[in-house]
Design an enzyme around this catalytic site. Structure first.
Site, mmCIF file in Angstrom:
data_model
loop_
_atom_site.group_PDB
_atom_site.id
_atom_site.type_symbol
_atom_site.label_atom_id
_atom_site.label_comp_id
_atom_site.label_asym_id
_atom_site.label_seq_id
_atom_site.Cartn_x
_atom_site.Cartn_y
_atom_site.Cartn_z
ATOM 1 N N ARG A 166 -2.158 127.962 64.948
ATOM 2 C CA ARG A 166 -3.000 127.611 66.093
ATOM 3 C C ARG A 166 -4.374 127.182 65.596
ATOM 4 O O ARG A 166 -5.021 127.900 64.855
ATOM 5 C CB ARG A 166 -3.126 128.792 67.071
ATOM 6 C CG ARG A 166 -3.992 128.460 68.272
ATOM 7 C CD ARG A 166 -3.802 129.425 69.416
ATOM 8 N NE ARG A 166 -2.518 129.311 70.105
ATOM 9 C CZ ARG A 166 -2.196 128.332 70.943
ATOM 10 N NH1 ARG A 166 -3.049 127.348 71.198
ATOM 11 N NH2 ARG A 166 -1.026 128.305 71.537
ATOM 12 N N LYS A 177 4.161 127.880 62.903
ATOM 13 C CA LYS A 177 3.082 127.323 63.742
ATOM 14 C C LYS A 177 1.726 127.842 63.285
ATOM 15 O O LYS A 177 1.594 128.994 62.906
ATOM 16 C CB LYS A 177 3.325 127.734 65.194
ATOM 17 C CG LYS A 177 2.196 127.368 66.153
ATOM 18 C CD LYS A 177 2.553 127.742 67.580
ATOM 19 C CE LYS A 177 1.819 128.968 68.054
ATOM 20 N NZ LYS A 177 2.045 129.290 69.468
ATOM 21 N N GLN A 205 -5.807 137.854 74.183
ATOM 22 C CA GLN A 205 -7.040 138.315 73.526
ATOM 23 C C GLN A 205 -6.878 139.819 73.325
ATOM 24 O O GLN A 205 -7.458 140.641 74.036
ATOM 25 C CB GLN A 205 -8.255 137.966 74.412
ATOM 26 C CG GLN A 205 -9.609 138.321 73.800
ATOM 27 C CD GLN A 205 -10.047 137.429 72.655
ATOM 28 O OE1 GLN A 205 -9.587 136.289 72.554
ATOM 29 N NE2 GLN A 205 -10.899 137.919 71.784
ATOM 30 N N SER A 225 1.766 127.896 78.148
ATOM 31 C CA SER A 225 0.473 127.818 78.834
ATOM 32 C C SER A 225 0.017 126.361 78.938
ATOM 33 O O SER A 225 0.301 125.690 79.924
ATOM 34 C CB SER A 225 -0.540 128.695 78.093
ATOM 35 O OG SER A 225 -1.765 128.683 78.769
HETATM 36 C C1 R5P Z 1 1.579 132.467 71.392
HETATM 37 O O1 R5P Z 1 1.514 133.342 70.531
HETATM 38 C C2 R5P Z 1 2.550 132.487 72.529
HETATM 39 O O2 R5P Z 1 3.756 133.090 72.170
HETATM 40 C C3 R5P Z 1 2.800 131.088 73.043
HETATM 41 O O3 R5P Z 1 3.410 130.331 72.009
HETATM 42 C C4 R5P Z 1 1.524 130.426 73.467
HETATM 43 O O4 R5P Z 1 0.821 131.261 74.327
HETATM 44 C C5 R5P Z 1 1.800 129.108 74.139
HETATM 45 O O5 R5P Z 1 0.592 128.521 74.492
HETATM 46 P P1 R5P Z 1 0.472 126.970 74.728
HETATM 47 O O6 R5P Z 1 1.514 126.582 75.705
HETATM 48 O O7 R5P Z 1 -0.937 126.805 75.270
HETATM 49 O O8 R5P Z 1 0.637 126.289 73.404
#
Ligand code: R5P
Length: 281
Positions: A178, A176, A86, A206
């Site tokens: 999100r 990607k 964030q 994460s």
């Molecule tokens: C995002 O910009 C980061 O580089 C990671 O790709 C992201 O934090 C991974 O999060 P999650 O495992 O929840 O998809």
């Protein structure tokens, strides 16, 4: 100078102390039944290294209590700096969380050391922060393995390029988008993985959503085997189960967050930096 270990980085802290020949301060941590935390530190030193990844709200409270308990100068090592995703106001009225964390920490410390803080934008919220790069260590770990390294998004592509150049491996990146904190979409893009062992490399895993979606695409594109590696194994929400269930064959991480998957240690790069900056003989 002594080193204050915390519950989030005990092994890594011990390794750093051993390399630097620092003594560990005697600490007492308690959690009361209502969730409140208690800290006592026994130290006669006037300079302190505190090592604590910020991977939970408790870590932030604990760090603040340690700061209050210590007298003298403090240098904070936060191998994983949470709240860094964030790093801007995505929606009007949102807190820029990392800015708030930076303000709070910098009030008390002489300096902060992190490893692969999530973004340049997050780093810019600090005045006293130095960020180390663990990607060369990931590269070294995989040197000699016949893998194609894939970044799951453009944002991590530069990092993966660093690891790949040291591993002497081919590399590429996926597209990607999100959708929300738990959901990502990976778009079809032609990457040369047919019949190959692929290593998805990211800074953070994460929820695992990003790696799961990337792995699905890579298998569709003909990958023979997919593994993943990251610096920070947050692994929230049963992420490891999700990763193995979708066909990920192995998970490799550093010890910025101490996990069973922490097969690479950042202790040496942390110790080298501390030695350069604080133990100039
Ligand atoms: C995002 O910009 C980061 O580089 C990671 O790709 C992201 O934090 C991974 O999060 P999650 O495992 O929840 O998809």
């Amino acid at each position: 100078m002594d080193l204050i270990l915390t519950p989030s980085s005990p092994m890594l802290g011990k390794r750093v102390a051993e390399i630097l020949g620092l003594k560990l301060a005697k600490t007492h941590f308690k959690k009361f039944p209502d969730g409140e935390l208690y800290v006592r530190v026994e130290s006669d030193e006037s300079n302190h290294l505190v090592i604590s990844s910020i991977n939970s709200n408790d870590d932030i409270i604990l760090i603040n209590l340690i700061f209050d308990a210590l007298k003298g100068d403090i240098f904070l090592i936060a191998p994983y700096m949470g709240y860094a995703r964030q790093d801007r106001e995505f929606l009007e009225g949102e807190a820029v969380s990392i800015r708030a964390v930076a303000k709070m920490l910098e009030e008390r410390v002489e300096g902060i050391l992190t490893v692969n803080i999530h973004s340049e934008r997050a780093k810019e919220k600090f005045r006293k922060l130095f960020d180390l790069d663990a990607m060369p260590l990931i590269g070294e770990h995989f040197r000699g393995r016949d893998v194609v390294m894939i970044s799951p998004d453009k944002g991590s592509a530069e990092r993966v390029k660093v690891a790949a150049s040291i591993a002497n491996a081919d590399w590429d990146w996926l597209e990607k988008k999100r959708i929300d904190a738990q959901t990502v979409e990976i778009f079809p893009k032609n990457v040369e993985v047919n019949g190959k062992t692929v290593l998805i490399v990211d800074d953070i895993i994460s929820t695992g959503g990003t790696v799961v979606e990337a792995a699905k695409k890579l298998y569709e594109l003909g990958a023979k085997r997919v593994e993943c590696a990251c610096v920070h194994a947050v692994l929230a929400d049963f992420a490891a189960v999700k990763l193995f269930s979708c066909g990920i064959e192995d998970i490799v991480a550093t010890d910025t967050i101490e996990r069973i998957f922490s097969k690479i240690s950042v202790a040496k790069i942390i110790a080298d930096h501390i030695r350069r900056v604080y133990q100039k003989a």
